[in-house]
Design a protein around this motif. Structure first.
Motif, PDB file in Angstrom:
ATOM      1  N   TRP A 154     -23.325 -22.205  35.923  1.00 48.48           N
ATOM      2  CA  TRP A 154     -24.033 -21.920  37.172  1.00 48.48           C
ATOM      3  C   TRP A 154     -24.809 -23.139  37.654  1.00 48.48           C
ATOM      4  N   GLU A 155     -25.309 -23.957  36.744  1.00 48.42           N
ATOM      5  CA  GLU A 155     -25.978 -25.195  37.144  1.00 48.42           C
ATOM      6  C   GLU A 155     -24.968 -26.183  37.725  1.00 48.42           C
ATOM      7  N   ILE A 156     -23.784 -26.245  37.148  1.00 50.61           N
ATOM      8  CA  ILE A 156     -22.724 -27.112  37.677  1.00 50.61           C
ATOM      9  C   ILE A 156     -22.330 -26.663  39.078  1.00 50.61           C
ATOM     10  N   VAL A 157     -22.140 -25.353  39.244  1.00 53.13           N
ATOM     11  CA  VAL A 157     -21.769 -24.812  40.557  1.00 53.13           C
ATOM     12  C   VAL A 157     -22.841 -25.152  41.582  1.00 53.13           C
ATOM     13  N   HIS A 158     -24.099 -24.943  41.222  1.00 57.11           N
ATOM     14  CA  HIS A 158     -25.201 -25.237  42.147  1.00 57.11           C
ATOM     15  C   HIS A 158     -25.201 -26.716  42.533  1.00 57.11           C
ATOM     16  N   GLU A 159     -25.014 -27.582  41.563  1.00 52.11           N
ATOM     17  CA  GLU A 159     -24.994 -29.020  41.821  1.00 52.11           C
ATOM     18  C   GLU A 159     -23.847 -29.397  42.757  1.00 52.11           C
ATOM     19  N   LEU A 160     -22.671 -28.823  42.529  1.00 52.51           N
ATOM     20  CA  LEU A 160     -21.521 -29.121  43.391  1.00 52.51           C
ATOM     21  C   LEU A 160     -21.703 -28.537  44.791  1.00 52.51           C
ATOM     22  N   GLU A 161     -22.269 -27.334  44.875  1.00 55.18           N
ATOM     23  CA  GLU A 161     -22.499 -26.728  46.188  1.00 55.18           C
ATOM     24  C   GLU A 161     -23.464 -27.577  47.024  1.00 55.18           C
ATOM     25  N   GLU A 162     -24.405 -28.233  46.362  1.00 56.79           N
ATOM     26  CA  GLU A 162     -25.329 -29.095  47.094  1.00 56.79           C
ATOM     27  C   GLU A 162     -24.623 -30.319  47.684  1.00 56.79           C
ATOM     28  N   LEU A 163     -23.511 -30.731  47.079  1.00 58.39           N
ATOM     29  CA  LEU A 163     -22.742 -31.875  47.575  1.00 58.39           C
ATOM     30  C   LEU A 163     -21.789 -31.496  48.708  1.00 58.39           C
ATOM     31  N   ALA A 164     -21.509 -30.216  48.851  1.00 58.90           N
ATOM     32  CA  ALA A 164     -20.517 -29.743  49.818  1.00 58.90           C
ATOM     33  C   ALA A 164     -21.029 -29.856  51.254  1.00 58.90           C
ATOM     34  N   PRO A 165     -20.125 -30.105  52.196  1.00 56.69           N
ATOM     35  CA  PRO A 165     -20.511 -30.098  53.616  1.00 56.69           C
ATOM     36  C   PRO A 165     -21.001 -28.700  54.016  1.00 56.69           C
ATOM     37  N   SER A 166     -21.796 -28.632  55.056  1.00 59.70           N
ATOM     38  CA  SER A 166     -22.399 -27.354  55.461  1.00 59.70           C
ATOM     39  C   SER A 166     -21.363 -26.301  55.853  1.00 59.70           C
ATOM     40  N   ASP A 167     -20.192 -26.719  56.320  1.00 62.30           N
ATOM     41  CA  ASP A 167     -19.169 -25.753  56.734  1.00 62.30           C
ATOM     42  C   ASP A 167     -18.201 -25.389  55.607  1.00 62.30           C
ATOM     43  N   PHE A 168     -18.469 -25.869  54.401  1.00 56.91           N
ATOM     44  CA  PHE A 168     -17.601 -25.591  53.254  1.00 56.91           C
ATOM     45  C   PHE A 168     -17.998 -24.265  52.625  1.00 56.91           C
ATOM     46  N   PRO A 169     -17.025 -23.456  52.148  1.00 55.40           N
ATOM     47  CA  PRO A 169     -17.381 -22.172  51.536  1.00 55.40           C
ATOM     48  C   PRO A 169     -18.143 -22.385  50.222  1.00 55.40           C
ATOM     49  N   ASP A 170     -18.973 -21.405  49.862  1.00 54.56           N
ATOM     50  CA  ASP A 170     -19.638 -21.524  48.560  1.00 54.56           C
ATOM     51  C   ASP A 170     -18.620 -21.280  47.459  1.00 54.56           C
ATOM     52  N   TYR A 171     -19.004 -21.586  46.235  1.00 55.64           N
ATOM     53  CA  TYR A 171     -18.071 -21.504  45.111  1.00 55.64           C
ATOM     54  C   TYR A 171     -17.533 -20.082  44.916  1.00 55.64           C
ATOM     55  N   ALA A 172     -18.384 -19.090  45.085  1.00 57.85           N
ATOM     56  CA  ALA A 172     -17.941 -17.702  44.904  1.00 57.85           C
ATOM     57  C   ALA A 172     -16.797 -17.357  45.845  1.00 57.85           C
ATOM     58  N   ASP A 173     -16.918 -17.748  47.105  1.00 49.35           N
ATOM     59  CA  ASP A 173     -15.844 -17.479  48.074  1.00 49.35           C
ATOM     60  C   ASP A 173     -14.614 -18.313  47.792  1.00 49.35           C
ATOM     61  N   PHE A 174     -14.818 -19.519  47.296  1.00 48.69           N
ATOM     62  CA  PHE A 174     -13.717 -20.429  47.025  1.00 48.69           C
ATOM     63  C   PHE A 174     -12.911 -20.013  45.804  1.00 48.69           C
ATOM     64  N   ALA A 175     -13.592 -19.639  44.731  1.00 45.57           N
ATOM     65  CA  ALA A 175     -12.920 -19.480  43.438  1.00 45.57           C
ATOM     66  C   ALA A 175     -12.886 -18.070  42.876  1.00 45.57           C
ATOM     67  N   ASP A 176     -13.566 -17.130  43.490  1.00 46.55           N
ATOM     68  CA  ASP A 176     -13.644 -15.784  42.901  1.00 46.55           C
ATOM     69  C   ASP A 176     -12.325 -15.063  42.959  1.00 46.55           C
TER      70      ASP A 176
END
Length: 76
Positions: free
Chosen positions: A54-76
């Protein structure tokens, strides 16, 4: 001996996969290998502190552009 990896993708993941494959003229295996290579580099830089998933996901989500889906939507 080389190993084979299999996983199920979401519609969102598949949409990005196809967009990258078509836009960069790459095959699926190359895209997956490049993604793992990029994460391996990120993990190498983060080695000084071990993160849980979850810390890795949070760190990567912070790098994502604002219009990019969050990890849950991307990978769930």
């Amino acid at each position: 001996m080389r190993k084979s990896y299999t996983f199920r993708s979401t519609r969102t993941m598949d949409s990005y996969m196809n967009e990258i494959m078509n836009g960069w003229d790459l095959d699926r295996t190359s895209v997956i290998k490049l993604a793992l290579y990029l994460f391996a580099i990120h993990a190498h830089h983060s080695r000084r502190r071990k993160l849980d998933l979850w810390e890795i996901v949070h760190e990567l989500e912070e790098l994502a552009p604002s219009d990019f889906p969050d990890y849950a939507d991307f990978a769930d």
